[in-house]
Design an enzyme around this catalytic site. Sequence first.
Site, mmCIF file in Angstrom:
data_model
loop_
_atom_site.group_PDB
_atom_site.id
_atom_site.type_symbol
_atom_site.label_atom_id
_atom_site.label_comp_id
_atom_site.label_asym_id
_atom_site.label_seq_id
_atom_site.Cartn_x
_atom_site.Cartn_y
_atom_site.Cartn_z
ATOM 1 N N HIS A 33 -9.610 1.150 5.333
ATOM 2 C CA HIS A 33 -7.931 1.446 6.068
ATOM 3 C C HIS A 33 -8.210 2.562 7.104
ATOM 4 O O HIS A 33 -8.740 3.328 7.375
ATOM 5 C CB HIS A 33 -6.756 1.869 5.001
ATOM 6 C CG HIS A 33 -5.255 2.179 5.214
ATOM 7 N ND1 HIS A 33 -4.953 2.970 6.258
ATOM 8 C CD2 HIS A 33 -4.787 1.122 5.503
ATOM 9 C CE1 HIS A 33 -3.895 2.538 6.307
ATOM 10 N NE2 HIS A 33 -3.285 1.882 5.948
ATOM 11 N N GLY A 45 3.094 2.573 10.834
ATOM 12 C CA GLY A 45 4.165 3.726 10.855
ATOM 13 C C GLY A 45 5.030 3.706 11.824
ATOM 14 O O GLY A 45 5.110 5.145 11.905
ATOM 15 N N LYS A 80 0.306 4.050 -0.247
ATOM 16 C CA LYS A 80 -0.971 5.444 0.565
ATOM 17 C C LYS A 80 -0.186 7.032 -0.469
ATOM 18 O O LYS A 80 -0.041 6.706 -1.622
ATOM 19 C CB LYS A 80 -0.092 5.381 1.842
ATOM 20 C CG LYS A 80 0.178 4.302 2.444
ATOM 21 C CD LYS A 80 0.307 5.111 3.506
ATOM 22 C CE LYS A 80 0.109 3.245 4.568
ATOM 23 N NZ LYS A 80 0.648 3.755 6.177
ATOM 24 N N GLU A 121 -4.800 -5.176 11.324
ATOM 25 C CA GLU A 121 -4.065 -3.570 11.002
ATOM 26 C C GLU A 121 -4.495 -2.700 12.344
ATOM 27 O O GLU A 121 -4.753 -1.934 12.270
ATOM 28 C CB GLU A 121 -3.829 -2.224 9.783
ATOM 29 C CG GLU A 121 -3.391 -3.217 8.482
ATOM 30 C CD GLU A 121 -2.860 -1.641 7.413
ATOM 31 O OE1 GLU A 121 -1.836 -2.353 7.410
ATOM 32 O OE2 GLU A 121 -3.854 -0.780 7.400
ATOM 33 N N ASN A 161 1.047 -0.976 -0.587
ATOM 34 C CA ASN A 161 0.125 -0.196 0.185
ATOM 35 C C ASN A 161 1.451 1.384 -0.083
ATOM 36 O O ASN A 161 1.769 1.566 1.284
ATOM 37 C CB ASN A 161 -1.234 -0.149 0.995
ATOM 38 C CG ASN A 161 -1.322 1.192 1.772
ATOM 39 O OD1 ASN A 161 -1.465 2.342 0.306
ATOM 40 N ND2 ASN A 161 -2.307 1.250 2.545
ATOM 41 N N SER A 176 4.150 -1.321 10.373
ATOM 42 C CA SER A 176 5.678 -2.226 10.688
ATOM 43 C C SER A 176 5.517 -3.524 10.246
ATOM 44 O O SER A 176 6.604 -3.629 10.493
ATOM 45 C CB SER A 176 5.567 -1.311 11.513
ATOM 46 O OG SER A 176 5.259 -0.249 12.356
ATOM 47 N N GLU A 203 -6.308 4.879 7.868
ATOM 48 C CA GLU A 203 -6.756 5.853 7.617
ATOM 49 C C GLU A 203 -7.538 7.141 7.252
ATOM 50 O O GLU A 203 -7.770 7.755 7.747
ATOM 51 C CB GLU A 203 -5.261 6.633 6.950
ATOM 52 C CG GLU A 203 -3.808 6.272 8.050
ATOM 53 C CD GLU A 203 -2.981 5.583 6.752
ATOM 54 O OE1 GLU A 203 -2.668 5.656 5.212
ATOM 55 O OE2 GLU A 203 -1.922 4.466 7.227
#
Length: 253
Positions: free
Chosen positions: A96, A174, A11, A168, A9, A214, A98
């Site tokens: 996701h 991240g 992003k 996730e 991904n 990560s 985010e």
Amino acid sequence: MRPFIVAGNWKMNKTLEEGKALVREVLARFDQPPYGLVVFAVPFPLLQAVGALLSERPGFSLAAQNCHHEEKGAYTGEVSVDMLASVGAKYVIIGHSERRQYFRESHEQLARKVNLALSRGLTPIFCCGEPLSVRERNNHVSYVARQLRASLFHLSEADMCRVVIAYEPVWAIGTGKTATADQAQEMHAALRTLLARRYSPNTAQLIPILYGGSCNAQNAPDLFQQPDVDGGLIGGASLKAEEFSAIIRAMRF
Ligand code: 13P
């Protein structure tokens, strides 16, 4: 048996030329098709060009990172599932963290995106995962169960078999702080139990559950050895050809 999948991904990273160069560099490292399936989830403007690079390469596929929950219409700046299908996307990431956090996407919107993607033959990669405060209270399994119930469990058994799930944990995205292999396995097994209860043990065995957060070339072999971890959804480490290729090579046989 369910497929093993490594999805990158990107992003909001990579221009057209940078993205094409990265894909070429990864492809150049594989003379033979990879053991499982490799998916590149790239920004919308790069979909067609990356798709062209992947078209003659078995084992490599194309994903979008989002879609809109309406079919079409006056939604300036948005992208529909029909548009994604028309430029060759086979998968679409939905839910996701985010998107949930920064764009306030609701359970109901995500359910509609899942329905639309399936209706157009795209495979949803449905993301779920708990924030740190929830994990600290030891409520992570029930939190993630709620996300699945709210946006996936309306599906028929046949449609559910066409979904990929990505676990996730938000605290691992991240941050450089990966879930341990045991933590990932615990949640993936719990998700499979939920799927078995809602649908059937057979269906639960067919649905790939990827780990994301990560994940890198160092920890992927350990995570991928877990019996209920069927691959990874890779953020930062998918932006470097060498590292992403090493993660692809860590796929479990
Ligand atoms: P990182 O691998 O950068 O933690 O991102 C994970 C992720 O969000 C993939 O969708």
